[in-house]
Structure formats: structure tokens, C-alpha cells
Design an enzyme around this catalytic site. Structure first.
Site, short mmCIF file in Angstrom:
data_model
loop_
_atom_site.label_atom_id
_atom_site.label_comp_id
_atom_site.label_asym_id
_atom_site.label_seq_id
_atom_site.Cartn_x
_atom_site.Cartn_y
_atom_site.Cartn_z
NE ARG A 56 -25.45 1.55 -20.83
CZ ARG A 56 -26.51 0.93 -20.34
NH1 ARG A 56 -26.52 0.56 -19.07
NH2 ARG A 56 -27.54 0.67 -21.10
CE LYS A 64 -32.70 4.54 -12.03
NZ LYS A 64 -33.85 3.69 -12.41
CE1 TYR A 114 -30.11 5.92 -14.19
CE2 TYR A 114 -28.06 5.40 -13.07
CZ TYR A 114 -29.21 4.98 -13.72
OH TYR A 114 -29.45 3.64 -13.88
N1 UDP Z 1 -15.35 4.07 -20.61
C1 UDP Z 1 -14.22 4.07 -21.42
N2 UDP Z 1 -14.36 4.23 -22.76
C2 UDP Z 1 -15.56 4.39 -23.38
C3 UDP Z 1 -16.72 4.39 -22.56
C4 UDP Z 1 -16.57 4.22 -21.18
O1 UDP Z 1 -13.09 3.90 -20.92
O2 UDP Z 1 -15.59 4.56 -24.61
C5 UDP Z 1 -15.18 3.87 -19.16
C6 UDP Z 1 -15.91 4.89 -18.29
O3 UDP Z 1 -15.10 6.05 -18.07
C7 UDP Z 1 -16.12 4.11 -17.02
C8 UDP Z 1 -16.30 2.66 -17.50
O4 UDP Z 1 -15.78 2.64 -18.81
O5 UDP Z 1 -14.98 4.16 -16.19
C9 UDP Z 1 -17.75 2.22 -17.54
O6 UDP Z 1 -18.49 3.20 -18.20
P1 UDP Z 1 -20.02 3.05 -18.58
O7 UDP Z 1 -20.40 4.31 -19.28
O8 UDP Z 1 -20.23 1.79 -19.32
O9 UDP Z 1 -20.84 2.91 -17.22
P2 UDP Z 1 -20.65 3.43 -15.71
O10 UDP Z 1 -20.25 2.21 -14.97
O11 UDP Z 1 -19.58 4.49 -15.64
O12 UDP Z 1 -21.97 3.96 -15.35
#
Ligand code: UDP
Length: 328
Positions: A187, A150, A146
Site C-alpha cells: 500500500r 465485500k 476483494y
Molecule cells: N501507489 C503508488 N505507489 C506505490 C503504491 C501505491 O503510486 O508504491 C498508488 C496506487 O496506484 C493507488 C494509490 O497509491 O493509486 C493508493 O494505493 P493503495 O494500494 O494504498 O490502496 P488503494 O486505495 O488503491 O486500495
């Protein structure tokens, strides 16, 4: 009536952009291959005379009959679990898809805005992140498909600007949330809200000390609208600088939903950025933009929308077995 092509139209951001540009009096041509998008996000627009839709993968040559004044290139998987599941498509839509969109913009003499991301900064060594920071990306890690697509997208877009004189705009989008996020896309916000609604424990990855800064979708759409109509061709961060840890975020969701479930910790995915916060000085100066919706308000609106989802969506298995995608 200005005419705009929106790629990724059936996705979370794409569908909100279709709404906004129709409201502003544009003729909107939506395009999506529906791999991660969902036509339910657009259902309400099909009766509108000014809206049309193509089911097409923009990684292949794009043909749109008639004139185009603007293109918004928003087609891409956007959640870490999506791009772990479909890494090649992710690379292709950011690279080949962008090339096709830029070629179309050149052929139609249209202005194009491409959706870039805070992921170009990788696991950032500079905090908060300014547009001048070049980033800290692992090209061969799971997120590389990704992030590098980008980064290539930005380079390709600048090349079309510099060498072909195409009118280009680049937005770097930070974590955004709101109604129409796919509940099971992995997410953090849909994950937590889905868990609360199903009566499951909330899964915090790692110790939860990693930070994110969450922007409500309406604020982001306003930023995109302003950037498209500005004369600024360099990347602009759009995001809400209000930064919190993921653990605090889980606690906020517990309070909001009133769930009696607890927080459980799961392994931190590889290359998960430790901190992320946009520096929005440029957006303020160039676009007169800043976010208006506080997290408490945006989360309430989002939770209410998720509460309306049918049971079969709430209990759909897709992506719920997170651990198989978590690489140590
Ligand atoms: N995360 C979490 N539990 C979940 C899903 C995500 O703790 O069930 C954490 C993930 O490890 C990251 C943050 O939440 O640190 C944001 O994750 P996301 O996948 O939303 O987007 P990112 O900002 O990492 O692209």
C-alpha cells in the site's frame, strides 16, 4: 464485562481494535489465521487476563466457547497486492467468513459489525462518495475478488438483519493509515515510507493524479466504536475527506522523511480508482463523528513508528517486486 470477538485481530486495524476494547473494559477474544496478520501486533496483549487468541481461519466453521455480546469481522487481506496474490482466500473470507460470523452472531445473540470498504464504490462515477451510490466495480478485474466479496458481505449482512433479526452494523472504511501497517504490504503509505527509509526512489504509479483521502487509525477506531454502539443498521462511510493526489502525497513523504531520493513513475495498476473521497454527512449525523487528526500529525506518528522497525523487517523482500503484480 461485555465479551467481544474480533476477527483479523493480528492485523493493522484488528490489533488497534483489540487495544481499544480492552481499554474500554471488554473481554476480547482475538482470532486470526496469520496469513497477512502478525502476532507482533498483539504481543503486548498476551499478558492481559481479559485477552485470549485463537489461530483460526474464519472461512471455516467458527467455534467460540461461552457467551459473546459483540463480533467485529475484520479478517481479510486488505492491500491490492495481497488480494492479487491470494485471490481465492480473499473471496472466501469476505463471503464464507462473513457467513460464519453472521451465523455465530445469530447463535450467540450478539451484535455484529462487519468491515466493508470504499472499494464497493469501485472506480467511482460520483464524487465524493455517498452511501447511496451503488458503485462502479469490474467484477472480473484484479480487484474484483476483494470488491465483490465485500459487496456480497454487505448483502449477506443485510439479509441476516432483515430475515433473522440479527443486530448488524456495516462500516465502509476509506484509506486508513497508522502504526502497525505491514511495511511491505504494497500500500502506498508503507511503500513510500519504506522506500525513504531504505534510500530508494519513491514509486508513484501512473502520473500520480489519482486521489485518495487518508484517515488516521485512531479516528477510524473511534468511528467503529461509535457505530457499534449506535442503532444504525445501514452502511456508514468512515474516512477523512481531506483528499490529495498520490503525487502530492509522495512529496509530503519526501518532506517528512527528509529523503534525498526522487520520485519515479511506474505503470498504473489495472482498475486503480481515479478518485476517492468519503462523504461523511451520515457519520456526522448518526454518530456525531468526524476525524480529528490532521495528516501532518498522523504521518509524523506513523513515520516515528516505522523508524523503530528492525532492519530485517525493513529489508524483507515480500511484495517489494511490485511490477510482477501490476497488470496492464
Ligand atoms: N501507489 C503508488 N505507489 C506505490 C503504491 C501505491 O503510486 O508504491 C498508488 C496506487 O496506484 C493507488 C494509490 O497509491 O493509486 C493508493 O494505493 P493503495 O494500494 O494504498 O490502496 P488503494 O486505495 O488503491 O486500495
Amino acid at each position: 464485562m461485555p465479551r467481544i470477538l474480533i476477527t483479523g485481530a493480528a492485523g493493522f486495524l484488528g490489533s488497534h481494535l483489540c487495544d481499544r476494547f480492552l481499554k474500554e473494559g471488554y473481554e476480547v477474544v482475538g482470532m486470526d489465521n496469520l496469513i497477512t496478520g502478525d502476532l507482533r501486533n498483539l504481543e503486548h496483549l498476551f499478558p492481559e487476563a481479559a485477552f485470549s487468541f485463537y489461530n483460526h481461519d474464519v472461512s471455516n466453521f467458527i467455534h467460540v466457547p461461552g457467551a459473546l455480546d459483540y463480533i467485529l469481522h475484520f479478517a481479510s487481506p486488505a492491500s491490492p497486492i495481497d488480494y492479487l496474490k491470494i485471490p481465492i482466500q480473499t473471496l472466501k473470507v469476505g463471503s464464507l467468513g462473513t457467513h460464519n460470523c453472521l451465523g455465530l452472531a445469530k447463535a450467540k445473540n450478539a451484535r455484529i459489525l462487519v468491515a466493508s470498504t470504499s472499494e464497493v464504490y469501485g472506480d467511482p462515477m460520483v464524487h465524493p462518495q455517498t452511501e447511496e451510490y451503488w458503485g462502479n466495480v469490474n467484477p472480473v478485474g484484479p480487484r474484483g475478488v476483494y470488491d465483490e466479496a465485500k459487496r456480497f458481505q454487505e448483502a449477506m449482512t443485510m439479509a441476516y438483519h432483515t430475515y433473522h433479526g440479527v443486530e448488524t452494523r456495516i462500516i465502509r472504511i476509506f484509506n486508513t493509515y497508522g502504526p502497525r501497517m505491514r511495511l511491505n504490504d504494497g500500500r502506498v503509505l508503507p511503500a513510500f515510507i519504506g522506500q525513504a527509509l531504505r534510500g530508494e526512489d519513491l514509486t508513484v504509479f501512473g502520473d500520480g493524479s489519482q486521489t485518495r483521502s487518508f484517515c488516521f487509525v485512531d479516528d477510524l477506531v473511534e468511528g467503529i466504536y461509535r457505530l457499534l454502539h449506535s442503532d444504525y443498521p445501514y452502511p456508514v462511510n468512515i474516512g477523512n475527506p481531506d483528499e490529495i493526489t498520490i503525487l502530492q502525497f509522495a512529496e509530503e513523504i519526501i518532506k517528512l522523511t527528509g529523503t534525498t531520493q526522487k520520485i519515479v513513475h511506474k505503470p498504473l495498476p489495472k482498475d486503480d480508482p481515479t478518485q476517492r473521497q468519503p462523504d461523511i454527512t451520515k457519520a456526522r449525523a448518526e454518530l456525531g463523528w468526524e476525524p480529528k487528526v490532521a495528516r501532518a500529525e498522523g504521518l509524523k506518528i506513523t513515520y516515528e513508528a516505522f523508524q523503530q522497525l528492525p532492519r530485517e523487517v525493513l529489508y524483507k523482500q515480500e511484495h517489494r517486486d511490485f511490477e510482477q503484480f501490476v497488470r496492464k
